[in-house]
Write a protein that holds these residues in place. Sequence first.
Motif, PDB file in Angstrom:
ATOM      1  N   LEU A  40       0.824  -1.202   0.000  1.00  0.00           N
ATOM      2  CA  LEU A  40       0.000   0.000   0.000  1.00  0.00           C
ATOM      3  C   LEU A  40       0.861   1.255   0.000  1.00  0.00           C
ATOM      4  O   LEU A  40       0.586   2.213  -0.730  1.00  0.00           O
ATOM      5  CB  LEU A  40      -0.942  -0.007   1.206  1.00  0.00           C
ATOM      6  N   LEU A  41       1.903   1.263   0.809  1.00  0.00           N
ATOM      7  CA  LEU A  41       2.791   2.423   0.861  1.00  0.00           C
ATOM      8  C   LEU A  41       3.461   2.669  -0.484  1.00  0.00           C
ATOM      9  O   LEU A  41       3.647   3.818  -0.902  1.00  0.00           O
ATOM     10  CB  LEU A  41       3.839   2.228   1.958  1.00  0.00           C
ATOM     11  N   SER A  42       3.805   1.588  -1.192  1.00  0.00           N
ATOM     12  CA  SER A  42       4.481   1.731  -2.484  1.00  0.00           C
ATOM     13  C   SER A  42       3.583   2.376  -3.536  1.00  0.00           C
ATOM     14  O   SER A  42       4.081   2.919  -4.528  1.00  0.00           O
ATOM     15  CB  SER A  42       4.970   0.364  -2.987  1.00  0.00           C
ATOM     16  N   GLU A  43       2.268   2.308  -3.330  1.00  0.00           N
ATOM     17  CA  GLU A  43       1.329   2.858  -4.298  1.00  0.00           C
ATOM     18  C   GLU A  43       1.044   4.345  -4.078  1.00  0.00           C
ATOM     19  O   GLU A  43       0.382   4.985  -4.900  1.00  0.00           O
ATOM     20  CB  GLU A  43       0.018   2.064  -4.243  1.00  0.00           C
ATOM     21  N   LEU A  44       1.536   4.884  -2.978  1.00  0.00           N
ATOM     22  CA  LEU A  44       1.366   6.307  -2.725  1.00  0.00           C
ATOM     23  C   LEU A  44       2.362   7.127  -3.545  1.00  0.00           C
ATOM     24  O   LEU A  44       3.477   6.661  -3.824  1.00  0.00           O
ATOM     25  CB  LEU A  44       1.604   6.613  -1.242  1.00  0.00           C
ATOM     26  N   PRO A  45       2.026   8.354  -3.919  1.00  0.00           N
ATOM     27  CA  PRO A  45       3.029   9.250  -4.489  1.00  0.00           C
ATOM     28  C   PRO A  45       4.183   9.415  -3.497  1.00  0.00           C
ATOM     29  O   PRO A  45       3.953   9.431  -2.277  1.00  0.00           O
ATOM     30  CB  PRO A  45       2.265  10.565  -4.689  1.00  0.00           C
ATOM     31  N   PRO A  46       5.415   9.520  -3.972  1.00  0.00           N
ATOM     32  CA  PRO A  46       6.578   9.559  -3.068  1.00  0.00           C
ATOM     33  C   PRO A  46       6.470  10.597  -1.956  1.00  0.00           C
ATOM     34  O   PRO A  46       6.861  10.316  -0.811  1.00  0.00           O
ATOM     35  CB  PRO A  46       7.739   9.865  -4.015  1.00  0.00           C
ATOM     36  N   ARG A  48       3.740  11.828  -0.529  1.00  0.00           N
ATOM     37  CA  ARG A  48       2.729  11.422   0.455  1.00  0.00           C
ATOM     38  C   ARG A  48       3.232  10.246   1.294  1.00  0.00           C
ATOM     39  O   ARG A  48       2.972  10.176   2.490  1.00  0.00           O
ATOM     40  CB  ARG A  48       1.417  11.054  -0.248  1.00  0.00           C
ATOM     41  N   ARG A  49       3.922   9.314   0.636  1.00  0.00           N
ATOM     42  CA  ARG A  49       4.499   8.192   1.390  1.00  0.00           C
ATOM     43  C   ARG A  49       5.509   8.709   2.415  1.00  0.00           C
ATOM     44  O   ARG A  49       5.514   8.293   3.583  1.00  0.00           O
ATOM     45  CB  ARG A  49       5.165   7.201   0.439  1.00  0.00           C
ATOM     46  N   ARG A  50       6.361   9.618   1.985  1.00  0.00           N
ATOM     47  CA  ARG A  50       7.366  10.170   2.899  1.00  0.00           C
ATOM     48  C   ARG A  50       6.689  10.878   4.075  1.00  0.00           C
ATOM     49  O   ARG A  50       7.111  10.742   5.228  1.00  0.00           O
ATOM     50  CB  ARG A  50       8.263  11.163   2.141  1.00  0.00           C
ATOM     51  N   ALA A  51       5.637  11.612   3.789  1.00  0.00           N
ATOM     52  CA  ALA A  51       4.937  12.323   4.853  1.00  0.00           C
ATOM     53  C   ALA A  51       4.356  11.358   5.879  1.00  0.00           C
ATOM     54  O   ALA A  51       4.438  11.588   7.096  1.00  0.00           O
ATOM     55  CB  ALA A  51       3.834  13.195   4.258  1.00  0.00           C
ATOM     56  N   LEU A  52       3.759  10.265   5.404  1.00  0.00           N
ATOM     57  CA  LEU A  52       3.182   9.282   6.326  1.00  0.00           C
ATOM     58  C   LEU A  52       4.265   8.602   7.146  1.00  0.00           C
ATOM     59  O   LEU A  52       4.139   8.456   8.365  1.00  0.00           O
ATOM     60  CB  LEU A  52       2.364   8.247   5.547  1.00  0.00           C
ATOM     61  N   LEU A  53       5.350   8.183   6.504  1.00  0.00           N
ATOM     62  CA  LEU A  53       6.433   7.507   7.222  1.00  0.00           C
ATOM     63  C   LEU A  53       7.093   8.445   8.226  1.00  0.00           C
ATOM     64  O   LEU A  53       7.479   8.020   9.327  1.00  0.00           O
ATOM     65  CB  LEU A  53       7.460   6.951   6.236  1.00  0.00           C
ATOM     66  N   LYS A 333      -6.024   5.929  -3.278  1.00  0.00           N
ATOM     67  CA  LYS A 333      -6.471   6.783  -4.371  1.00  0.00           C
ATOM     68  C   LYS A 333      -6.467   8.259  -3.973  1.00  0.00           C
ATOM     69  O   LYS A 333      -6.045   9.130  -4.735  1.00  0.00           O
ATOM     70  CB  LYS A 333      -7.860   6.369  -4.840  1.00  0.00           C
ATOM     71  N   ALA A 334      -6.918   8.527  -2.760  1.00  0.00           N
ATOM     72  CA  ALA A 334      -6.967   9.911  -2.291  1.00  0.00           C
ATOM     73  C   ALA A 334      -5.646  10.367  -1.689  1.00  0.00           C
ATOM     74  O   ALA A 334      -5.406  11.568  -1.549  1.00  0.00           O
ATOM     75  CB  ALA A 334      -8.085  10.073  -1.269  1.00  0.00           C
ATOM     76  N   GLY A 335      -4.786   9.389  -1.345  1.00  0.00           N
ATOM     77  CA  GLY A 335      -3.523   9.738  -0.710  1.00  0.00           C
ATOM     78  C   GLY A 335      -3.695  10.235   0.709  1.00  0.00           C
ATOM     79  O   GLY A 335      -2.864  10.996   1.221  1.00  0.00           O
TER      80      GLY A 335
END
Length: 348
Positions: A40-46, A48-53, A333-335
Amino acid sequence: TVPPTREKAWQTPVLDLDAAQSSHPYLGLGGGLGDASCKLLSELPPDRRRALLEDLFTEKGLNLSIARIQVGANDYSTEVYTYDDGDPDPELKRFSIDRDRQWILPTLREVADIRKDIFFLASPWTPPGWMKTNGGLFGGWMKSEWLETYADYCLKFVADYRDAGVNVQAFTVQNEPECQRGGSPTCLWHPEQEAKMAKLLRARLDAAGFGGTRIWLWDHNYDGYRRVLDQLTDAELLKAVDAVAWHPYCGEPSMLDRVRVAHPALPFHQTEFGPNIDPALGRDLAFWGKTVIGALRHGCSSFLNFCLVLDENGYPNTSQGLGCGGFVELDVKAGTWTPSAQYRAFRH
């Protein structure tokens, strides 16, 4: 009369902790970064993924310091697999972690980049089917004739992950060795098998230069304390293991006290427990406060969530019915993501 400065101080919420009364070390809070979460994390825009992590693993957010990774598939994976599926392969010529290079290893490396001192714990849910009595990945018993080979298999995992940029700092012999569930990767282990495996793996890790990788015993419920006590009468096993890992699905945290009395210097860790996808089951803030504090009060040095990231339906999910929700519920989809009650309790 009370001086104004003192009166103001009394009205401020304060927790006054006596540091001299600590009884065991604290490693931290964390959660599971297995196949489902990493996908799931890999499917996020980079960005947004960085922000979540960063929200999960830095002081900007929760400041989690531990990540549990799976050795092959677990209950929450995109497919069921090990690193050597097929016919018996005693020399492990077929062993490969290439599948994990798709989205698991890149995600773990990004977490390690964000949190330099991240502690990676690895747990297997099942050996390859050809090492088990039923020949498959769901249930069945570990065959003792393959213990030596399986110790080599686990060493290969630790070595190949290191070469791929992920340092495994602790390893449990088997996730839930008394659990057999159809539709979920599981494996039953006799206590003597688990003890022998821990000693074999300790010897192999030491010989290969992985002396710093810790081995944690049990990795199952509180009510298994009698099994743990019996196993730890083996002096060689006691030297081989660095801690006992626990789950709170069955039993009470006070059961851990009996092992603490017998082995006061042996650390404990709480390695799995997460929200339920059905909020009506009552895992609210009060539940998590009681559960986490109970574990820490009775000797655990850490508390880990099961799956850090799942979607709104508790997927990806190979378990055919288990209802675990994500630590955060992710809408790819919404990020966007929604924190669980467990997230809010950990944050607190």
